[in-house]
Design an enzyme around this catalytic site. Structure first.
Site, PDB file in Angstrom:
ATOM      1  N   HIS A 299      71.488 104.660  97.176  1.00  0.00           N
ATOM      2  CA  HIS A 299      71.848 105.854  97.949  1.00  0.00           C
ATOM      3  C   HIS A 299      72.911 106.682  97.244  1.00  0.00           C
ATOM      4  O   HIS A 299      72.972 107.897  97.404  1.00  0.00           O
ATOM      5  CB  HIS A 299      72.274 105.460  99.357  1.00  0.00           C
ATOM      6  CG  HIS A 299      71.093 105.127 100.204  1.00  0.00           C
ATOM      7  ND1 HIS A 299      70.717 103.841 100.472  1.00  0.00           N
ATOM      8  CD2 HIS A 299      70.149 105.913 100.773  1.00  0.00           C
ATOM      9  CE1 HIS A 299      69.607 103.855 101.199  1.00  0.00           C
ATOM     10  NE2 HIS A 299      69.243 105.097 101.396  1.00  0.00           N
TER      11      HIS A 299
ATOM     12  N   ARG B   8      68.087 112.097 106.756  1.00  0.00           N
ATOM     13  CA  ARG B   8      68.747 110.786 106.873  1.00  0.00           C
ATOM     14  C   ARG B   8      69.972 110.965 107.764  1.00  0.00           C
ATOM     15  O   ARG B   8      70.938 111.615 107.350  1.00  0.00           O
ATOM     16  CB  ARG B   8      69.197 110.285 105.504  1.00  0.00           C
ATOM     17  CG  ARG B   8      68.085 109.909 104.548  1.00  0.00           C
ATOM     18  CD  ARG B   8      68.677 109.345 103.260  1.00  0.00           C
ATOM     19  NE  ARG B   8      67.673 108.738 102.413  1.00  0.00           N
ATOM     20  CZ  ARG B   8      67.111 109.340 101.359  1.00  0.00           C
ATOM     21  NH1 ARG B   8      67.455 110.568 101.038  1.00  0.00           N
ATOM     22  NH2 ARG B   8      66.218 108.706 100.638  1.00  0.00           N
TER      23      ARG B   8
ATOM     24  N   ARG C  99      64.946 111.242 110.999  1.00  0.00           N
ATOM     25  CA  ARG C  99      64.773 109.787 110.959  1.00  0.00           C
ATOM     26  C   ARG C  99      65.902 109.137 111.756  1.00  0.00           C
ATOM     27  O   ARG C  99      67.069 109.481 111.571  1.00  0.00           O
ATOM     28  CB  ARG C  99      64.816 109.281 109.519  1.00  0.00           C
ATOM     29  CG  ARG C  99      64.653 107.766 109.480  1.00  0.00           C
ATOM     30  CD  ARG C  99      64.638 107.239 108.085  1.00  0.00           C
ATOM     31  NE  ARG C  99      65.955 107.234 107.482  1.00  0.00           N
ATOM     32  CZ  ARG C  99      66.184 106.864 106.226  1.00  0.00           C
ATOM     33  NH1 ARG C  99      65.184 106.502 105.443  1.00  0.00           N
ATOM     34  NH2 ARG C  99      67.406 106.872 105.742  1.00  0.00           N
TER      35      ARG C  99
ATOM     36  N   GLU D  58      57.692 101.338 104.639  1.00  0.00           N
ATOM     37  CA  GLU D  58      58.573 100.974 103.528  1.00  0.00           C
ATOM     38  C   GLU D  58      58.758  99.468 103.394  1.00  0.00           C
ATOM     39  O   GLU D  58      59.601  99.000 102.629  1.00  0.00           O
ATOM     40  CB  GLU D  58      59.919 101.686 103.654  1.00  0.00           C
ATOM     41  CG  GLU D  58      60.602 101.581 104.998  1.00  0.00           C
ATOM     42  CD  GLU D  58      61.900 102.396 105.070  1.00  0.00           C
ATOM     43  OE1 GLU D  58      62.405 102.855 104.041  1.00  0.00           O
ATOM     44  OE2 GLU D  58      62.411 102.541 106.196  1.00  0.00           O
TER      45      GLU D  58
ATOM     46  N   ASN E  37      61.215 104.027  98.041  1.00  0.00           N
ATOM     47  CA  ASN E  37      62.438 103.372  97.546  1.00  0.00           C
ATOM     48  C   ASN E  37      62.524 101.942  98.060  1.00  0.00           C
ATOM     49  O   ASN E  37      62.768 101.006  97.304  1.00  0.00           O
ATOM     50  CB  ASN E  37      63.688 104.135  97.998  1.00  0.00           C
ATOM     51  CG  ASN E  37      63.626 105.594  97.628  1.00  0.00           C
ATOM     52  OD1 ASN E  37      62.877 105.970  96.742  1.00  0.00           O
ATOM     53  ND2 ASN E  37      64.390 106.424  98.310  1.00  0.00           N
ATOM     54  N   ASP E  38      62.311 101.803  99.358  1.00  0.00           N
ATOM     55  CA  ASP E  38      62.362 100.454  99.920  1.00  0.00           C
ATOM     56  C   ASP E  38      61.060  99.703  99.703  1.00  0.00           C
ATOM     57  O   ASP E  38      61.070  98.489  99.512  1.00  0.00           O
ATOM     58  CB  ASP E  38      62.696 100.510 101.416  1.00  0.00           C
ATOM     59  CG  ASP E  38      64.200 100.632 101.622  1.00  0.00           C
ATOM     60  OD1 ASP E  38      64.935  99.873 100.972  1.00  0.00           O
ATOM     61  OD2 ASP E  38      64.628 101.497 102.404  1.00  0.00           O
TER      62      ASP E  38
ATOM     63  N   ARG F 265      67.359  97.551  95.009  1.00  0.00           N
ATOM     64  CA  ARG F 265      67.415  98.905  94.458  1.00  0.00           C
ATOM     65  C   ARG F 265      68.816  99.316  94.026  1.00  0.00           C
ATOM     66  O   ARG F 265      68.993 100.302  93.317  1.00  0.00           O
ATOM     67  CB  ARG F 265      66.847  99.928  95.473  1.00  0.00           C
ATOM     68  CG  ARG F 265      67.532  99.896  96.803  1.00  0.00           C
ATOM     69  CD  ARG F 265      66.740 100.658  97.851  1.00  0.00           C
ATOM     70  NE  ARG F 265      67.134 102.043  97.931  1.00  0.00           N
ATOM     71  CZ  ARG F 265      66.867 102.839  98.963  1.00  0.00           C
ATOM     72  NH1 ARG F 265      66.165 102.371  99.993  1.00  0.00           N
ATOM     73  NH2 ARG F 265      67.256 104.083  98.983  1.00  0.00           N
TER      74      ARG F 265
ATOM     75  N   CYS G 201      58.116 110.232 101.336  1.00  0.00           N
ATOM     76  CA  CYS G 201      59.468 110.789 101.250  1.00  0.00           C
ATOM     77  C   CYS G 201      60.392 109.967 100.355  1.00  0.00           C
ATOM     78  O   CYS G 201      61.582 110.216 100.301  1.00  0.00           O
ATOM     79  CB  CYS G 201      60.082 110.953 102.638  1.00  0.00           C
ATOM     80  SG  CYS G 201      60.324 109.398 103.496  1.00  0.00           S
TER      81      CYS G 201
HETATM   82  C1  PEP Z   1      62.816 105.041 101.174  1.00  0.00           C
HETATM   83  O1  PEP Z   1      63.119 103.871 101.410  1.00  0.00           O
HETATM   84  O2  PEP Z   1      61.964 105.370 100.331  1.00  0.00           O
HETATM   85  C2  PEP Z   1      63.474 106.143 101.908  1.00  0.00           C
HETATM   86  C3  PEP Z   1      63.066 107.378 101.765  1.00  0.00           C
HETATM   87  O3  PEP Z   1      64.538 105.850 102.693  1.00  0.00           O
HETATM   88  P1  PEP Z   1      65.999 105.484 102.140  1.00  0.00           P
HETATM   89  O4  PEP Z   1      66.056 105.866 100.686  1.00  0.00           O
HETATM   90  O5  PEP Z   1      66.968 106.241 102.975  1.00  0.00           O
HETATM   91  O6  PEP Z   1      66.085 104.003 102.359  1.00  0.00           O
HETATM   92 MG    MG Z   2      64.247 103.347 103.140  1.00  0.00          MG
END
Ligand code: PEP
Ligand code: MG
Length: 596
Positions: free
Chosen positions: A198, A305, A341, A441, A464-465, A475, A512
């Site tokens: 993040h 977010r 979200r 995710e 991402n997750d 990550r 996303c």
């Molecule tokens: C993800 O996990 O891809 C996502 C968009 O949410 P975040 O990066 O806030 O976990």
């Molecule tokens: Mg996520």
């Protein structure tokens, strides 16, 4: 390090946010606090050493008091934590024991304090009570305050930096990163942090170059060293020679020109040459970022977010505070959609006042996101009511994160319905047909997609997750960042499965995660038939431009070939062989980006 003494040093880390900056380094870190010197104090100087320690504690107390005095009424709870710090600073266990050790062992004050803190932390760590366990952080905090005064180091006050500099830190949390002032901070580098962390995502949102996971940067770089940060390549150059400086200055100018050209065309629609139209939306963390979504030609907000409104404060925000923030965004974007979200807290975005749950050994697998919200229905309903209220002012969608099962979706929807019923009863207007979706995710959600599709209007793939949980790669960890492969065949197959489920059930399919913002992935996105891509606003012009230069039908045929490949390397090569030419011609860069 002075330029006369040492030559140029080049460190490679993880590219977190592209662009190049050149400037003076500013160490925001635990300078002098992490590595404490140890020496014996001569007997005749013991009194002075004791005075030095007492003066450092006194100064720390004054600093804490002045923060308390400046704390506004509505943050009283935060002030209470600081009152605890005041007490701890003079606590017998810490204060008296340190003085004893200086006297008895003739250790210097820093070392005596470090010894005592080590013992106290050991004692607390063995305690079963999670509240007491959590107090270790307070002890560390006050001991840092004293140490900083003893060694004369700066504390981390990013918001107060008043020169144009590049930050160099061991680590920056997402909330520290969000304090960065763009007029002053040109970019930043950290020793820690991994792909899709993040902290990196915020750097992209701010539009400043950042390199993470450099391992030793904060130890090698000294304050005021001249450094170059190449965020596109993940490179940090310390003390560059003249030729390197010139080369990077040229690259910097070229990069700025390229960005300007992209932004100029960003209002054009994201339509392929054969007329297939995609929506390119923005991801935002703070309401102020809406401007960037509009400036970069966004078709709406695909991911808002919301957790940042819960960070950097001492208690939960109220329904009205949240409503105010959401409404601002929704009104500015109307009639375009805003996908709010619900709270995705914990994981790497832990909030101090929520830590009553006790420390988690594996936060990414712990009480995060929807799990937290379902356990705290009051906190959740406050947010849901705020979202529903905001829905009366424009086009709002609600999206639940970290869904792993049907029962979670049902429980979340039940709480949404209860929140709606309570507003109805109070006569408060809201959109009764609000679109509801979930983030995909976690691998279990992919497997259960056909079942989950019956409950919602849309899926948004959080790569991402999804990558983190599918490939078992943290990550935020630089040690395994080289294994974080968005183009891993397992991920590609999951995406393909979701695309089939969407075609069969009619659920809308969006993406996303960071994967959506890479222009090289656009052929795959087109092949998947995604309706919306949501990304960091700064990536939108480049992705839109890429979409405009491709043919959808060809991309579908190409995606079938991708599905036959069995490794990330082969898939990457296939993309480069098939589309590298377009990318390098269009964006005037070689495919591997080396000439940035
Ligand atoms: C993800 O996990 O891809 C996502 C968009 O949410 P975040 O990066 O806030 O976990
Ligand atoms: Mg996520």
């Amino acid at each position: 390090m002075s330029p006369e003494q040492v030559g140029e040093i080049r460190l490679t880390g993880i590219s977190a946010s592209s662009g190049i900056c050149i400037g003076k380094a500013y160490l925001v870190d635990r300078d002098g606090v992490d590595v404490v010197k140890r020496y014996l104090v001569p007997k005749e100087r013991l009194n002075d050493e004791i005075k030095r320690f007492k003066a450092a504690v006194k100064k720390a107390m004054n600093e804490v008091r002045s923060v308390i005095d400046r704390t506004p009424e509505d943050l009283r709870e935060h002030a209470l934590i600081l009152e605890t710090h005041l007490v701890l600073l003079k606590d017998k266990m810490l204060y008296n024991r340190t003085l004893d050790i200086i006297e008895e062992k003739r250790f210097n004050a820093e070392w005596a304090l470090r010894t005592v803190v080590g013992n106290v932390k050991g004692m607390f760590a063995k305690m079963a009570d999670p509240y007491l366990k959590a107090r270790v952080a307070d002890i560390e905090h006050v001991s840092d305050l004293i140490l900083r005064n003893l060694v004369g180091a700066n504390s981390i006050k990013i918001a107060e930096i008043d020169k144009r500099v590049i930050l160099v830190a061991h680590d920056l949390s997402p909330s520290e990163t969000s304090q960065i002032q763009l007029e002053r901070i040109m970019g930043f580098v950290t020793d820690r942090g991994g792909k899709a962390s993040h902290t990196g995502i915020i750097a992209q949102a701010l539009g400043i170059p950042a390199v993470l996971g450099l391992d030793t940067a904060s130890r090698i770089v000294k304050n005021d060293d001249i450094i170059i940060v190449d965020g596109s390549e993940g490179v940090l150059i310390v003390n560059p020679d003249e030729q390197t400086l010139l080369r990077y200055e040229e690259r910097r100018i070229r990069y700025e020109r390229f960005r300007a050209a992209m932004t100029r065309d960003s209002h054009l629609p994201a339509e392929t040459v054969d007329g297939f139209r995609l929506k390119v939306m923005g991801n935002i963390e703070l309401p102020e970022e809406v401007v960037s979504v509009i400036d970069n030609g966004g078709d709406g907000i695909g991911l808002y977010r919301t957790e940042f409104q819960y960070l950097s404060r001492s208690d939960f925000p109220t329904e009205f505070e949240l409503y105010d923030k959401y409404r601002d965004v929704v009104e500015v974007m109307a009639p375009l959609p805003v996908t709010i979200r619900t709270l995705d807290i914990n994981g790497d975005k832990a909030v101090s006042y929520m830590s009553g749950e006790g420390e988690e050994a594996n936060p990414a697998l712990g009480l995060r996101a929807i799990r937290y919200c379902l356990k705290k229905p009051q906190v959740f309903k406050t947010q849901l009511r705020a979202i529903l209220r905001a829905s009366a002012h424009g086009n709002v969608r609600v999206m639940f994160p970290m869904i792993t099962s049907l029962s979670e979706v049902k429980a979340a929807k039940r709480l949404l319905a209860e929140s709606a019923a309570s507003l109805e009863k109070e006569g408060v207007p809201f959109n009764r047909g609000i679109e509801t979706g979930i983030m995909i995710e976690v691998p279990s959600a992919v497997v259960m997609a056909d079942v989950l599709a019956r409950e919602v209007d849309f899926f948004s793939i959080g790569t991402n997750d999804l990558i983190q949980y599918t490939l078992a790669i943290d990550r935020g960890n630089q040690e395994v960042a080289h294994l974080y492969h968005p183009l891993h065949p397992a991920i590609i197959r999951m995406l393909n499965h979701l695309s089939k489920v969407a075609a069969k059930t009619g659920v809308k399919l969006f993406m996303c995660g960071e994967m959506a913002g890479d222009p090289m992935n656009v052929p795959i996105m087109l092949g998947l038939g995604l309706e919306e891509l949501s990304m960091n606003p700064r990536s939108m012009p480049v992705v839109k431009s890429m979409i405009r230069s491709l043919n959808r039908e060809e991309a579908c045929a190409f995606f079938r070939k991708v599905l036959e490949e069995t490794s990330s390397a082969e898939i990457t090569r296939l993309i480069q062989d098939s589309y590298g030419g377009i990318v390098s011609k269009k964006f005037q860069v070689p495919v591997d980006g080396n000439e940035w």
